[in-house]
Design an enzyme around this catalytic site. Structure first.
Site, PDB file in Angstrom:
ATOM      1  N   TRP A 353      82.411  16.412 -81.275  1.00 43.40           N
ATOM      2  CA  TRP A 353      81.416  17.392 -81.690  1.00 43.40           C
ATOM      3  C   TRP A 353      81.919  18.267 -82.830  1.00 43.40           C
ATOM      4  O   TRP A 353      81.144  19.009 -83.446  1.00 43.40           O
ATOM      5  CB  TRP A 353      81.003  18.276 -80.505  1.00 43.40           C
ATOM      6  N   ASP A 354      83.199  18.145 -83.136  1.00 42.90           N
ATOM      7  CA  ASP A 354      83.769  18.891 -84.254  1.00 42.90           C
ATOM      8  C   ASP A 354      82.977  18.659 -85.539  1.00 42.90           C
ATOM      9  O   ASP A 354      82.828  19.564 -86.373  1.00 42.90           O
ATOM     10  CB  ASP A 354      85.210  18.441 -84.526  1.00 42.90           C
ATOM     11  N   GLU A 482      88.137  24.738 -73.161  1.00 46.43           N
ATOM     12  CA  GLU A 482      88.516  23.699 -72.204  1.00 46.43           C
ATOM     13  C   GLU A 482      89.590  24.169 -71.225  1.00 46.43           C
ATOM     14  O   GLU A 482      90.077  23.374 -70.412  1.00 46.43           O
ATOM     15  CB  GLU A 482      88.958  22.442 -72.959  1.00 46.43           C
ATOM     16  N   LYS A 587      91.104  28.911 -74.702  1.00 45.60           N
ATOM     17  CA  LYS A 587      91.690  27.990 -75.668  1.00 45.60           C
ATOM     18  C   LYS A 587      91.112  28.222 -77.061  1.00 45.60           C
ATOM     19  O   LYS A 587      91.825  28.198 -78.065  1.00 45.60           O
ATOM     20  CB  LYS A 587      91.432  26.553 -75.217  1.00 45.60           C
ATOM     21  N   GLN A 588      89.812  28.402 -77.145  1.00 45.74           N
ATOM     22  CA  GLN A 588      89.135  28.616 -78.424  1.00 45.74           C
ATOM     23  C   GLN A 588      87.853  29.378 -78.171  1.00 45.74           C
ATOM     24  O   GLN A 588      87.443  29.560 -77.031  1.00 45.74           O
ATOM     25  CB  GLN A 588      88.810  27.281 -79.082  1.00 45.74           C
TER      26      GLN A 588
END
Length: 747
Positions: A353-354, A482, A587-588
């Site tokens: 999906w990046d 994640e 994580k992000q």
């Protein structure tokens, strides 16, 4: 932070053969032309630690899924990019002693990746007994003739006596992937001649197509060819000559590479390979290089970002753009952007999906719109696979895969495959983003409306109506973060689901009668979607004034990242997965990802409260994380934070921030430098009415910066200096923009 290359505005260069960090050097000096690529491993055999890798775009293999217990709905295989036939292989003997830089005594070593013209050079002096020879290597993958690889090697005798030089140049099918389950080879040789190999991927148990590749080598040299050798897996040409003192000789190796993605039969593939070889045989090296260089000159003229006063930042920015261009050029809608590109095996080389979330916004700004449209067509052409993915989960509509080569999910981690379903919303957002930026509605009203409709059908079946709360909820999901698996009501996922349904209804109101008939969305469906829109549950905490990442998040032991001992970072390399999942560490961007997507739809108060709460909890251990946080920091006038996060995203691989660049570069996160600069420092926005606006600022440590941006048939140059901001229309029709909310006509 680990720095193994010198700081230079256009070059990735070192004067040290760093045997301890050889894999890092290989990752950072990778080459590609969108059609094929390779790590910066040496042509010759190297007995030390190394990860040789040569990859062909769109060529992959369905490897056996490694899971402890297979359950219904699990992907049947793990798709992986496979190491191609090694076509750059060349070994060298000096007075019958084989060159091996891991063992030999060398001096004057230099390794140099020139980003301006996408050329990798290497030079050194080697001493073997009384012999002393200087080697010069030059390698490029043509961006003008995409099937062409060229290597040029010269030898200069620095000895007092004559030296015998022997070159054994090969096409070698005895290659493996380091991550192969059973150390198997993935290629079977169909044909082998003195100068060519045609190989086919071995049979698989999953009914996916087998691929064929062909390589043919030719040479231009002043050495004497003395023979050839052929085995079942390798064909090599042998050259030998004696160099007198101070004499230099050269060998140029040209390899044409073709695959069955472009040809229907082995005969057609062979004819094409031989035809291209014949064509290039009539062209000089200088002319071949000039054509390649011209393509790169045009790219940089349209996309280069210049930074005055900070060479570290300049090198990082260009390294980002270089990585994107070497991976994906946009000419082929069957291809996409793997997170490692042509630089390593990790992540399998598949599509994530990046692409939709991070790559399309950048490609819209640096290339022609057809490139981004091809990325959207890639998803449209794989709708059948998305139907299969949804059906395997017992759901209606289309579930686009988390990881794929052909539209079928091929990721073998359940918390990703089943639960990270926000990717459906990211694809919907990309369609909206493309339409808003380009003003082109032809895609969204045709192919895009089909994608949106099927995604909406998925969301409508995936939500659950809570009678107790009278609201729609989505259970059992993993958001972009994640480090939080199997949660309920992830705010970002719920928000995107609601937004997608709303956007789809809007698009359905604009499509033609013919298209509406094809989509066949009933009034009952539309009413259901509207009900979900009105009653979607979005977790919110009144006391903190923040959107809650998912149910239960605030019940964790909330402590900032600064409380973690530095010797335990990154936590993904020091903590158990169980400990990570129980922690509050992110994580992000998750909530902040949604705020970044729709940055102008949220109030200053909402952005500030959420950023101030979530950013201190974020470990940025996803390569995708720093960029969006930098943009949001710029938007909130946190300039020091914005610059620090820009430096992290722009130099993430060059400085090996996450201690994992040896596996390959983080290609999709190489969008980060552009995003942090253009959306962040320059404050670029495109509003729903098509207005292009900027709110630039200049970081204190810089003297200035400038960039060019493609927008609706124009090329705009933005220059931000200490005396203010300057805007120039390089090409295209006049355009009215806004700068700090004031109109400015460019003409």
């Amino acid at each position: 932070m680990q720095r193994i290359f010198e700081v230079d505005p256009w070059n990735i260069v070192t004067h040290k053969l760093d045997k301890k960090n050889k894999r890092l050097q290989e990752s950072m000096t990778s080459l590609g032309n969108g059609y094929m690529g390779m790590r910066g491993n040496f042509e010759e055999d190297y007995s030390g630690d190394s990860l040789p890798g040569t990859y062909l775009a769109g060529i992959w293999y369905p490897d056996k899924t490694r899971v402890g217990w297979w359950k219904n709905g699990y992907p049947k295989y793990f798709g992986k990019v496979i190491n191609a036939v090694n076509f750059i292989k060349m070994n060298f003997l000096i007075n019958d002693s084989k060159l091996d830089l891991n063992k030999d005594t060398i001096s004057d070593f230099k390794l140099d990746l020139n980003m301006q013209n996408a050329t990798l050079t290497r030079s050194f002096v080697v001493e073997k007994g009384d012999a002393k020879v200087k080697f010069n290597f030059r390698r490029f993958l043509s961006s003008a003739q995409r099937e062409l690889s060229i290597q040029k090697v010269s030898f200069e005798n620095l000895s007092k006596d004559p030296v015998d030089i022997k070159v054994i140049s090969a096409l070698d099918a005895d290659v493996r992937n380091e991550d192969a389950n059973y150390d198997e080879r993935f290629w079977q040789v169909l044909e082998i001649t003195d100068d060519s190999i045609i190989a086919e991927t071995k049979p698989n148990d999953f009914g996916t197509p087998r691929f064929t590749s062909g390589m043919q080598a030719s040479y231009v040299t002043d050495l004497t060819q003395v023979g050839h050798e052929t085995t079942d897996l390798e064909t090599s040409q042998i050259f030998l000559d004696t160099l007198q003192p101070n004499e230099t000789k050269t060998i140029e190796k040209r390899v044409v590479v073709v695959t069955s993605r472009d040809y229907d039969s082995v005969d057609d593939l062979r004819d094409a390979m031989e035809g291209i070889s014949a064509k290039i045989s009539k062209v000089s090296y200088d002319d071949l290089f000039a054509s390649h260089q011209n393509v790169w000159e045009q790219r940089w003229n349209q996309s280069d970002i210049k930074i005055d006063g900070d060479v570290d930042a300049q090198q990082g920015m260009r390294f980002n753009l270089f990585g994107l261009f070497t991976t994906y050029s946009g000419a082929d809608s069957r291809l996409n952007i793997g997170p490692k590109g042509f630089t390593g095996e990790k992540y399998g080389g598949a599509t994530y999906w990046d692409t939709e979330a991070f790559c399309i916004p950048v490609y819209l700004g640096i290339t022609n719109p057809e490139v981004s449209r091809n990325l959207l067509m890639y998803r449209y052409n794989q709708l059948d696979g998305a139907f299969v993915n949804a059906k395997q989960q017992g759901l209606k509509g289309a579930l686009f895969p988390m990881v794929t080569f052909n539209g079928i999910e091929c990721h073998n981690e359940w918390e990703i495959t089943f639960e990270e379903i926000h990717r459906n919303g990211d694809i919907a957002f990309a369609i909206y983003n493309y339409t808003r930026y380009t003003g082109d509605k032809s895609f969204v009203l045709k192919e895009g409306s089909k994608i949106l409709t099927e995604i909406s059908r998925f969301w409508a079946d995936r939500v659950h109506f809570s009678k107790r709360k009278g609201m729609y909820m989505i259970y059992g999901v993993t958001g972009p973060d994640e480090y939080e698996n199997n949660g309920d009501n992830n705010w970002y996922t719920n928000f995107l689901a609601k937004w997608t349904l709303k956007y789809t209804l809007k698009v359905l109101g604009e499509v033609s009668a013919e298209q509406a008939k094809k989509l066949n969305v009933s009034d009952e469906e539309k009413a259901q979607w509207q009900d979900i829109i009105e009653k979607m549950y979005l977790p919110f905490d009144e006391d903190l004034g923040i959107f809650v990442q998912q149910d239960g998040f605030l019940d964790k032991d909330i402590k900032p990242v600064s409380s973690i001992p530095k010797d335990q970072l990154p936590i993904n390399q020091h903590w158990s997965w169980d400990k990570i999942l129980r922690s509050p560490y992110i994580k992000q961007g998750d909530v902040l990802q949604g705020i970044w997507d729709f940055i102008d739809k949220f109030t200053e108060r909402e952005k500030k409260r959420n950023f101030d709460f979530y950013e201190p909890l974020t470990v940025h251990e996803s390569s995708l994380s720093p960029a969006i946080h930098s943009v949001l920091a710029s938007d909130l006038h946190y300039e020091q934070k914005a610059v620090a996060l820009y430096e992290r995203t722009a130099r993430l691989d060059l400085d090996n921030y996450n201690n994992d660049t040896a596996d390959g570069l983080h290609i999709t996160s190489m969008t980060g430098g552009w995003l942090a600069m253009v959306q962040g420092f320059a404050g670029m926005r495109v509003h729903d009415d098509g207005t292009l606006s900027y709110k630039p600022f200049l970081p204190e440590k810089w003297n200035g910066y400038s960039f060019r941006q493609v927008f609706r048939g124009r090329v705009i140059e933005v220059c931000v200096q200490k005396d203010g901001s300057h805007f120039k229309l390089i090409s295209g029709e006049p355009l009215q923009i806004e700068v700090h909310d004031k109109p400015l006509l460019l003409k």
